[in-house]
Design a protein around this motif. Structure first.
Motif, PDB file in Angstrom:
ATOM      1  N   TYR A  33       0.886  -1.169   0.017  1.00 44.04           N
ATOM      2  CA  TYR A  33       0.020   0.032   0.028  1.00 44.04           C
ATOM      3  C   TYR A  33       0.842   1.181   0.021  1.00 44.04           C
ATOM      4  O   TYR A  33       0.368   2.330  -0.589  1.00 44.04           O
ATOM      5  CB  TYR A  33      -1.080   0.153   1.036  1.00 44.04           C
ATOM      6  CG  TYR A  33      -1.838  -1.242   1.191  1.00 44.04           C
ATOM      7  CD1 TYR A  33      -2.687  -1.633  -0.009  1.00 44.04           C
ATOM      8  CD2 TYR A  33      -2.461  -1.843   2.243  1.00 44.04           C
ATOM      9  CE1 TYR A  33      -3.566  -2.510  -0.025  1.00 44.04           C
ATOM     10  CE2 TYR A  33      -3.308  -2.775   2.315  1.00 44.04           C
ATOM     11  CZ  TYR A  33      -3.798  -3.053   1.064  1.00 44.04           C
ATOM     12  OH  TYR A  33      -4.906  -4.167   1.046  1.00 44.04           O
ATOM     13  N   PHE A  34       2.014   1.208   0.678  1.00 43.33           N
ATOM     14  CA  PHE A  34       2.770   2.491   0.584  1.00 43.33           C
ATOM     15  C   PHE A  34       3.433   2.602  -0.718  1.00 43.33           C
ATOM     16  O   PHE A  34       3.590   3.834  -1.294  1.00 43.33           O
ATOM     17  CB  PHE A  34       4.209   2.019   1.714  1.00 43.33           C
ATOM     18  CG  PHE A  34       5.259   3.183   1.580  1.00 43.33           C
ATOM     19  CD1 PHE A  34       5.149   4.314   2.172  1.00 43.33           C
ATOM     20  CD2 PHE A  34       6.588   2.809   0.942  1.00 43.33           C
ATOM     21  CE1 PHE A  34       6.134   5.325   2.218  1.00 43.33           C
ATOM     22  CE2 PHE A  34       7.311   3.664   0.748  1.00 43.33           C
ATOM     23  CZ  PHE A  34       7.098   5.049   1.297  1.00 43.33           C
ATOM     24  N   VAL A  78       1.356   4.450  -3.370  1.00 48.21           N
ATOM     25  CA  VAL A  78       1.325   5.854  -3.355  1.00 48.21           C
ATOM     26  C   VAL A  78       2.412   6.230  -4.564  1.00 48.21           C
ATOM     27  O   VAL A  78       2.098   7.012  -5.101  1.00 48.21           O
ATOM     28  CB  VAL A  78       1.834   6.503  -1.960  1.00 48.21           C
ATOM     29  CG1 VAL A  78       2.124   7.930  -2.078  1.00 48.21           C
ATOM     30  CG2 VAL A  78       0.777   6.029  -0.823  1.00 48.21           C
ATOM     31  N   CYS A  81      -4.751   4.550  -2.057  1.00 46.31           N
ATOM     32  CA  CYS A  81      -3.265   4.957  -1.806  1.00 46.31           C
ATOM     33  C   CYS A  81      -2.766   5.677  -3.132  1.00 46.31           C
ATOM     34  O   CYS A  81      -1.903   6.654  -2.942  1.00 46.31           O
ATOM     35  CB  CYS A  81      -2.385   3.847  -1.359  1.00 46.31           C
ATOM     36  SG  CYS A  81      -2.964   3.284   0.460  1.00 46.31           S
ATOM     37  N   SER A  82      -2.956   4.956  -4.293  1.00 42.32           N
ATOM     38  CA  SER A  82      -2.297   5.485  -5.367  1.00 42.32           C
ATOM     39  C   SER A  82      -3.108   6.836  -5.741  1.00 42.32           C
ATOM     40  O   SER A  82      -2.275   7.730  -6.324  1.00 42.32           O
ATOM     41  CB  SER A  82      -2.933   4.463  -6.606  1.00 42.32           C
ATOM     42  OG  SER A  82      -2.416   4.807  -7.814  1.00 42.32           O
ATOM     43  N   ILE A 121      -4.099   9.212  -3.777  1.00 41.30           N
ATOM     44  CA  ILE A 121      -3.248  10.224  -3.065  1.00 41.30           C
ATOM     45  C   ILE A 121      -1.983  10.468  -3.555  1.00 41.30           C
ATOM     46  O   ILE A 121      -1.511  11.878  -3.795  1.00 41.30           O
ATOM     47  CB  ILE A 121      -2.870   9.473  -1.584  1.00 41.30           C
ATOM     48  CG1 ILE A 121      -4.311   9.573  -0.662  1.00 41.30           C
ATOM     49  CG2 ILE A 121      -1.775  10.548  -0.826  1.00 41.30           C
ATOM     50  CD1 ILE A 121      -4.211   8.750   0.448  1.00 41.30           C
TER      51      ILE A 121
END
Length: 267
Positions: free
Chosen positions: A9-10, A13, A224-225, A227
Motif C-alpha cells: 500500500y505504501f 502511493v 493510496c494510489s 493520494i
C-alpha cells in the motif's frame, strides 16, 4: 494486516506519483508490487492493475484538464483503437491462452511467466526510445500527423496493454511525442485520459464468473494510489518535460531488466 500488504500500500502511493508526474508508469510499478510484494497471482494482478491504474489516471486526468494540459482530440484519436484492442484482448485472447504454453522434461513455460516476460521486453523497448535525446523540439503540429500510423499504433498499444494488464502509458507517451507531435507536458495529461478509459474498459472485459476479486485490497491500493497522483501532479510543475522523459526512460529500463531477470534467471 500482513507486513507485505502494508509495504504494498505504501508503494501504491508511488504508483500514483508516477502517474501524476509523467502520465504513465502506474502499471510498471503496480504489477510488480502486486505480484512480488503482495503475492498476488500474475493473471489476477494484471486485472487489479487495470482497475487501480484506470481509476487513478482518471483522477489525474481531470487535474491536468483543469490546467489545460489535455489534448482531447488526440485522446479520441488514440483512444478509440486502443480501447477496442484492450477490451478484445482481455475478453477473448488472454482467456484463450493455455496455462502451460510449452513444456519439456527440464523446463515449463507458464502463461503467467509469459505475461511478465512480454511485459519486461516491451518496457525495455519503450525505454530506449525515451532515453534518446530529441533531435528537434517537439511542437504541437496537427497538420503533419500520419493518422493511419497513429491508429495502427493505437491498436498495437491496446493489444500489448491488454495482454500484460498495463495502462499502456509507457507506450502511449512515446507515441504522443513522436507520432502525434505533442509536447511532453501536454502528452502527460493526454496520456492519463487514454490510460484511464482503456484500463477501466479492459478491467470490465476481464471480469469472469470464475474470477474472485478481493475488493478490499483493490480499493485500498487504489485509494493510496490516488493520494500519490495529487503529489505527482504537484511535483510535475517543478521539472522540465525533457528531464521527465529521460528520467522516466531510465526508470522503465531498470524495471524491465529486473522483471526479465526475475522471471528467467531467478525463478
Amino acid at each position: 494486516m500482513e507486513i507485505n500488504y502494508i509495504i504494498g500500500y505504501f508503494l501504491a502511493v508511488l504508483v500514483g506519483i508516477t502517474l501524476g508526474l509523467i502520465g504513465s508508469g502506474g502499471s510498471i510499478l503496480s504489477v510488480p508490487v502486486l505480484v512480488y510484494i503482495m503475492g498476488i497471482e500474475p493473471i489476477l494482478a494484471t486485472a487489479y492493475s487495470l482497475f487501480v491504474v484506470g481509476t487513478t489516471a482518471l483522477v489525474g486526468g481531470f487535474q491536468k484538464a483543469t490546467q489545460k494540459l489535455v489534448d482531447f482530440k488526440k485522446v479520441l484519436l488514440f483512444g478509440v483503437p486502443t480501447i477496442s484492442a484492450v477490451f478484445l484482448t482481455r475478453k477473448f485472447i488472454v482467456p484463450a491462452i493455455p496455462d502451460v504454453i510449452f513444456s519439456t522434461t527440464t523446463f515449463t513455460l507458464h502463461k503467467s511467466v509469459l505475461i511478465m516476460v512480454v511485459f519486461a521486453v516491451v518496457m525495455i523497448s519503450a525505454s530506449i526510445r525515451m532515453i534518446k535525446p530529441l533531435k528537434e523540439k517537439i511542437v504541437n503540429d496537427d497538420s503533419k500527423l500520419n493518422y493511419l500510423r497513429i491508429i495502427l499504433q493505437g491498436l498495437f498499444i491496446g493489444l500489448v496493454a491488454g495482454f500484460v494488464g498495463a495502462g499502456g502509458g509507457f507506450l502511449i507517451i512515446p507515441a504522443l511525442l513522436f507520432l502525434a507531435k505533442t509536447p511532453m507536458k501536454m502528452a502527460v495529461g493526454t496520456s492519463l485520459f487514454i490510460v484511464a478509459v482503456q484500463s477501466l474498459i479492459g478491467f470490465v472485459g476481464d471480469i469472469r464468473p470464475d474470477q474472485i476479486i478481493d475488493w478490499k485490497v483493490v480499493l485500498i491500493f487504489t485509494g493510496c494510489s490516488i493520494i500519490g497522483v495529487f503529489i505527482g501532479n504537484y511535483l510535475s510543475k517543478k521539472f522540465s518535460g525533457d528531464r521527465l522523459k529521460t528520467g522516466f526512460g531510465w526508470f522503465v529500463l531498470a524495471m524491465g531488466i529486473y522483471i526479465l531477470a526475475k522471471e528467467l534467471l531467478l525463478s
